[in-house]
Design a protein around this motif. Sequence first.
Motif, PDB file in Angstrom:
ATOM      1  N   GLU A  24      18.430   2.634  40.931  1.00 13.38           N
ATOM      2  CA  GLU A  24      19.580   2.733  41.151  1.00 13.38           C
ATOM      3  C   GLU A  24      20.624   3.418  42.230  1.00 13.38           C
ATOM      4  OE1 GLU A  24      23.013   3.934  37.132  1.00 13.38           O
ATOM      5  OE2 GLU A  24      20.487   4.149  37.284  1.00 13.38           O
ATOM      6  N   GLU A  25      19.910   4.057  41.990  1.00 19.54           N
ATOM      7  CA  GLU A  25      20.603   5.328  43.598  1.00 19.54           C
ATOM      8  C   GLU A  25      20.293   4.167  44.959  1.00 19.54           C
ATOM      9  OE1 GLU A  25      19.189   8.978  46.694  1.00 19.54           O
ATOM     10  OE2 GLU A  25      18.311   8.362  44.642  1.00 19.54           O
ATOM     11  N   LEU A  26      19.490   3.382  44.860  1.00 27.31           N
ATOM     12  CA  LEU A  26      19.255   2.566  46.572  1.00 27.31           C
ATOM     13  C   LEU A  26      20.689   0.767  45.899  1.00 27.31           C
ATOM     14  CD1 LEU A  26      18.615   1.468  48.949  1.00 27.31           C
ATOM     15  CD2 LEU A  26      16.871   0.509  47.674  1.00 27.31           C
ATOM     16  N   GLY A  27      20.250   0.851  44.816  1.00 25.34           N
ATOM     17  CA  GLY A  27      21.528  -0.231  44.525  1.00 25.34           C
ATOM     18  C   GLY A  27      23.036   0.039  44.179  1.00 25.34           C
ATOM     19  N   THR A  28      22.972   1.416  44.641  1.00 21.99           N
ATOM     20  CA  THR A  28      24.490   2.011  44.918  1.00 21.99           C
ATOM     21  C   THR A  28      24.546   1.749  46.324  1.00 21.99           C
ATOM     22  OG1 THR A  28      24.646   3.743  44.901  1.00 21.99           O
ATOM     23  CG2 THR A  28      24.890   3.177  43.077  1.00 21.99           C
ATOM     24  N   GLY A  58      25.507  -3.152  39.542  1.00 30.37           N
ATOM     25  CA  GLY A  58      26.665  -3.433  39.082  1.00 30.37           C
ATOM     26  C   GLY A  58      26.365  -5.376  38.559  1.00 30.37           C
ATOM     27  N   VAL A  59      24.919  -5.940  38.298  1.00 32.20           N
ATOM     28  CA  VAL A  59      25.228  -7.247  38.377  1.00 32.20           C
ATOM     29  C   VAL A  59      24.661  -7.692  37.472  1.00 32.20           C
ATOM     30  CG1 VAL A  59      24.812  -7.631  40.844  1.00 32.20           C
ATOM     31  CG2 VAL A  59      22.336  -7.268  38.679  1.00 32.20           C
ATOM     32  N   ARG A  60      24.968  -8.747  36.670  1.00 36.52           N
ATOM     33  CA  ARG A  60      24.988  -9.213  34.856  1.00 36.52           C
ATOM     34  C   ARG A  60      23.136  -9.899  34.873  1.00 36.52           C
ATOM     35  NH1 ARG A  60      29.545 -12.655  36.856  1.00 36.52           N
ATOM     36  NH2 ARG A  60      31.063 -11.457  34.841  1.00 36.52           N
ATOM     37  N   GLY A  61      23.074  -9.545  34.068  1.00 36.58           N
ATOM     38  CA  GLY A  61      21.498  -9.691  33.355  1.00 36.58           C
ATOM     39  C   GLY A  61      20.189  -8.977  33.771  1.00 36.58           C
ATOM     40  N   HIS A  74      21.697 -12.536  40.340  1.00 33.65           N
ATOM     41  CA  HIS A  74      22.554 -12.360  39.566  1.00 33.65           C
ATOM     42  C   HIS A  74      23.587 -11.495  39.970  1.00 33.65           C
ATOM     43  CE1 HIS A  74      18.885 -11.187  36.746  1.00 33.65           C
ATOM     44  NE2 HIS A  74      18.344 -11.259  38.137  1.00 33.65           N
ATOM     45  N   ARG A  75      24.980 -12.781  39.114  1.00 39.51           N
ATOM     46  CA  ARG A  75      26.001 -12.168  39.960  1.00 39.51           C
ATOM     47  C   ARG A  75      26.672 -10.855  38.986  1.00 39.51           C
ATOM     48  NH1 ARG A  75      27.748 -16.019  42.749  1.00 39.51           N
ATOM     49  NH2 ARG A  75      29.146 -16.578  42.350  1.00 39.51           N
ATOM     50  N   GLY A  80      31.454  -7.039  43.240  1.00 43.89           N
ATOM     51  CA  GLY A  80      30.337  -6.696  44.629  1.00 43.89           C
ATOM     52  C   GLY A  80      29.435  -7.672  44.680  1.00 43.89           C
ATOM     53  N   PRO A  81      28.381  -8.090  46.243  1.00 46.13           N
ATOM     54  CA  PRO A  81      27.382  -9.160  46.377  1.00 46.13           C
ATOM     55  C   PRO A  81      26.908  -9.434  44.967  1.00 46.13           C
ATOM     56  CG  PRO A  81      26.798  -6.319  47.608  1.00 46.13           C
ATOM     57  CD  PRO A  81      28.255  -6.204  46.783  1.00 46.13           C
TER      58      PRO A  81
END
Length: 164
Positions: A24-28, A58-61, A74-75, A80-81
């Motif tokens: 999660e830290e990387l994802g941000t 913050g993507v779907r699914g 995952h949108r 964001g991307p």
Amino acid sequence: MKPTFPTTGTRRLETAADTQTFGEELGTVLEAGDVVILDGPLGAGKTTFTQGVARGMGVRGRATSPTFVIAREHRSTVDGPALVHVDAYRLVGEGGSGDPIGELDALDLDTEIEDAVVVAEWGGGLVEQIAQTYLLIRIDRETAVAEDPSSEARIFTWELLGAS
């Protein structure tokens, strides 16, 4: 990748929850065009880590192993991307055409790769063809177990490669 995340490092993560938190830290800090390669044996925590990345982006699914579908998209829910989660072993390994770019294009993803974040499990052999710069994350699950057979810890080591 935003410059707030270190370009190299090592972190010992004791639990699956710790692994997701690190993801999660990387994802941000990931941005469109970023490529992350996850290298580790079966059961190392590649998909668990990617679940954290997905949450941070913050993507779907729910991020699940892409083994049988080769790639999952995952949108974003936060403008964001998208996250493209790839099983690169199936893309370039047995049964692949030897052309990972063509294989990715053939997947008919709704997002262009350069407009998404790509997280590739088993990504060796793929990255050199789709990205000049990528974050290589190696996951070691054997060192902690050798020290303590009951340990669930993983040691994550990462390095940004190809950056000038």
